[in-house]
Enzyme design. Structure first.
Site, PDB file in Angstrom:
ATOM      1  N   SER A 117       0.827  -1.208   0.000  1.00 32.32           N
ATOM      2  CA  SER A 117       0.000   0.000   0.000  1.00 32.32           C
ATOM      3  C   SER A 117       0.859   1.256   0.000  1.00 32.32           C
ATOM      4  CB  SER A 117      -0.862   0.003   1.263  1.00 32.32           C
ATOM      5  OG  SER A 117      -1.460   1.258   1.461  1.00 32.32           O
ATOM      6  N   TYR A 141      -1.538  -0.080  10.306  1.00 32.08           N
ATOM      7  CA  TYR A 141      -1.835  -0.665   8.999  1.00 32.08           C
ATOM      8  C   TYR A 141      -0.636  -0.522   8.057  1.00 32.08           C
ATOM      9  CZ  TYR A 141      -3.495  -1.087   4.264  1.00 32.08           C
ATOM     10  OH  TYR A 141      -3.599  -1.446   2.952  1.00 32.08           O
ATOM     11  N   LYS A 145       2.154  -3.347   6.369  1.00 28.29           N
ATOM     12  CA  LYS A 145       2.437  -3.493   4.940  1.00 28.29           C
ATOM     13  C   LYS A 145       3.937  -3.361   4.673  1.00 28.29           C
ATOM     14  CE  LYS A 145      -1.546  -4.511   3.395  1.00 28.29           C
ATOM     15  NZ  LYS A 145      -1.771  -5.823   2.740  1.00 28.29           N
TER      16      LYS A 145
HETATM   17  C1  WQD Z   1      -8.970  10.414   0.374  1.00 30.26           C
HETATM   18  C2  WQD Z   1      -9.015  11.923   0.587  1.00 30.26           C
HETATM   19  C3  WQD Z   1      -9.478  12.572   2.853  1.00 30.26           C
HETATM   20  C4  WQD Z   1     -13.632  11.175   2.924  1.00 30.26           C
HETATM   21  C5  WQD Z   1      -6.473   5.467   2.573  1.00 30.26           C
HETATM   22  C6  WQD Z   1      -5.290   4.793   3.176  1.00 30.26           C
HETATM   23  C7  WQD Z   1      -4.384   4.311   2.109  1.00 30.26           C
HETATM   24  C8  WQD Z   1      -5.123   3.429   1.118  1.00 30.26           C
HETATM   25  C9  WQD Z   1      -6.308   4.117   0.588  1.00 30.26           C
HETATM   26  C10 WQD Z   1      -5.165   1.079   1.707  1.00 30.26           C
HETATM   27  C11 WQD Z   1      -8.315  12.358   1.870  1.00 30.26           C
HETATM   28  C12 WQD Z   1     -10.562  13.018   1.924  1.00 30.26           C
HETATM   29  C13 WQD Z   1     -12.334  11.460   2.586  1.00 30.26           C
HETATM   30  C14 WQD Z   1     -14.571  12.256   3.061  1.00 30.26           C
HETATM   31  C15 WQD Z   1     -12.817  13.786   2.482  1.00 30.26           C
HETATM   32  N1  WQD Z   1      -5.635   2.258   1.760  1.00 30.26           N
HETATM   33  N2  WQD Z   1     -11.920  12.737   2.367  1.00 30.26           N
HETATM   34  N3  WQD Z   1     -14.111  13.512   2.834  1.00 30.26           N
HETATM   35  O1  WQD Z   1      -6.781   8.410   3.407  1.00 30.26           O
HETATM   36  O2  WQD Z   1      -5.988   8.889   1.045  1.00 30.26           O
HETATM   37  O3  WQD Z   1      -5.994   6.594   1.852  1.00 30.26           O
HETATM   38  O4  WQD Z   1      -7.113   4.583   1.666  1.00 30.26           O
HETATM   39  O5  WQD Z   1      -4.142   0.666   1.311  1.00 30.26           O
HETATM   40  O6  WQD Z   1      -3.359   3.627   2.682  1.00 30.26           O
HETATM   41  O7  WQD Z   1      -4.608   5.710   4.000  1.00 30.26           O
HETATM   42  O8  WQD Z   1      -8.143   7.617   1.397  1.00 30.26           O
HETATM   43  O9  WQD Z   1     -10.440   7.717   0.610  1.00 30.26           O
HETATM   44  O10 WQD Z   1      -9.990   7.928   3.099  1.00 30.26           O
HETATM   45  O11 WQD Z   1      -9.365   9.785   1.579  1.00 30.26           O
HETATM   46  O12 WQD Z   1     -12.449  14.963   2.308  1.00 30.26           O
HETATM   47  O13 WQD Z   1     -15.741  12.070   3.371  1.00 30.26           O
HETATM   48  O14 WQD Z   1     -10.368  12.302   0.734  1.00 30.26           O
HETATM   49  O15 WQD Z   1      -9.200  13.563   3.808  1.00 30.26           O
HETATM   50  O16 WQD Z   1      -7.695  13.575   1.615  1.00 30.26           O
HETATM   51  P1  WQD Z   1      -6.681   7.990   2.015  1.00 30.26           P
HETATM   52  P2  WQD Z   1      -9.566   8.195   1.700  1.00 30.26           P
END
Ligand code: WQD
Length: 329
Positions: A117, A141, A145
């Site tokens: 990841s 997490y 990985k």
């Molecule tokens: C994306 C962006 C939020 C929801 C995570 C893991 C990563 C990988 C993928 C597994 C961020 C913003 C989110 C909302 C928002 N996982 N957001 N409003 O955190 O980039 O990655 O998932 O391997 O390791 O860390 O993904 O989809 O949670 O967020 O503004 O309602 O969307 O702050 O900037 P993230 P995400």
């Protein structure tokens, strides 16, 4: 050869199963169905229902299906949950990996792919994250990985196993509605969940040092993620000498902001609720975008689908699971 796909009944694993079969490769699945769903599997794909922590079940899967390569996709994947339940994440993700890897080595399997990841990078301060960018995971997490990659590499060297670790960036979309992600733990499904409830999607902070102030990520269609597994499996299959040891980003190399994603969500769903800006979510890096150069060079793989296709296909899946969502669209 036959590939064992652990976690093959899950969201990403289910897509990998489909893509491997479309490429004419033989597969079997090991899945404990804790978050996976057997309905994702075609009827003629053998499923061994069991945990990666259960050595006897893993041995049985390897033996019964004469497995010659493993795609280890099974894992727990929620960052926040891993902070609250570190023992569980280390057990499921690292002990689970070790159990599968040891069983594979003992069974003479010499090809192993590990789902890693972008979480291994933590808060990278570069425009494009290459595989040489220092790793500094910020959650249990991400730690599991990164440690998993180390274990895979060490086992590969010790036992002559060819290995590939694929670092997924932000996976979204679905190849077909029934293969879609059932959870709402990432931006796109979280926005759908809010809209379905009649609420505005949320933007977690718009004061980041980015052009529109919202976080930038590298979103990748799950079908592209799946095709990267096929390319990696073919590369592993072509190396009988156990010399391959690769760690590769799977991304598009293109940054998209939260606001940009939510604009696409609005267009696709037909809901015209303006996003609501809330406080930053702790631990979110401003920008995480892959360099996809190495995987193109090593595997000849590039992504094909853009954000509009990710959101549109994810929406079809969401509406299948939440038919009430479409009424307002
Ligand atoms: C994306 C962006 C939020 C929801 C995570 C893991 C990563 C990988 C993928 C597994 C961020 C913003 C989110 C909302 C928002 N996982 N957001 N409003 O955190 O980039 O990655 O998932 O391997 O390791 O860390 O993904 O989809 O949670 O967020 O503004 O309602 O969307 O702050 O900037 P993230 P995400």
């Amino acid at each position: 050869m036959t590939w064992l796909i652990t976690g093959g009944a899950g969201y990403i694993g289910g897509h990998v199963v489909r893509a491997m079969r479309e490429a004419g490769l033989r597969v079997a699945v090991l899945d404990d169905l804790s978050t996976g769903d057997a309905e994702r599997l075609p009827a003629d794909v053998p499923l061994v229902e069991g945990s990666t922590l259960d050595r006897a079940a893993v041995d049985r899967a390897l033996r019964e299906h004469a497995v010659t390569g493993v795609l280890h996709v099974a894992a727990k994947k929620q960052v926040g949950e891993s902070v609250e339940q570190p023992f569980r994440y280390y057990r499921e993700n690292l002990q689970g990996l070790q159990t599968v890897l040891e069983a594979a080595a003992d069974a003479g399997v010499r090809r192993f792919l590990f789902s890693s990841s972008a979480a291994v990078y933590g808060m990278p301060d570069v425009d494009l994250v290459t595989e040489a960018t220092p790793c500094a995971p910020m959650s249990p997490y991400g730690e599991t990985k990164l440690a998993g990659e180390w274990l895979v590499k060490a086992a590969g060297a010790a036992y002559g196993i060819s290995t590939v670790a694929l670092r997924y960036f932000n996976v979204a979309g679905a190849a077909s509605p029934e293969l879609s992600d059932g959870g709402a733990f990432n931006l796109v499904p979280m926005a759908f969940e809010r809209l379905t409830a009649g609420a505005a999607p949320r933007v977690f902070g718009d004061d980041y040092p980015t052009p529109d102030g919202t976080c930038i990520r590298d979103y990748i269609h799950v079908s592209d993620v799946a095709s990267a597994h096929v390319a990696a499996a073919e590369r592993l299959a072509a190396d009988p000498a156990g010399e391959t040891s690769l760690v590769l980003n799977i991304g598009r190399g293109e940054g998209v902001s939260v606001r940009e994603v939510l604009a696409v969500v609005g267009r696709v769903t037909g809901y015209d609720l303006a996003p609501e800006v809330t406080a930053r979510r702790p631990g979110d890096p401003a920008r995480v975008v892959a360099s996809a150069d190495l995987i193109r060079k090593e595997l000849g793989w590039t992504a094909r689908h853009g954000v509009a296709e990710m959101v549109a296909s994810a929406w079809e899946g969401w509406c299948l699971r939440h038919p009430e969502a479409r009424r307002r669209g």
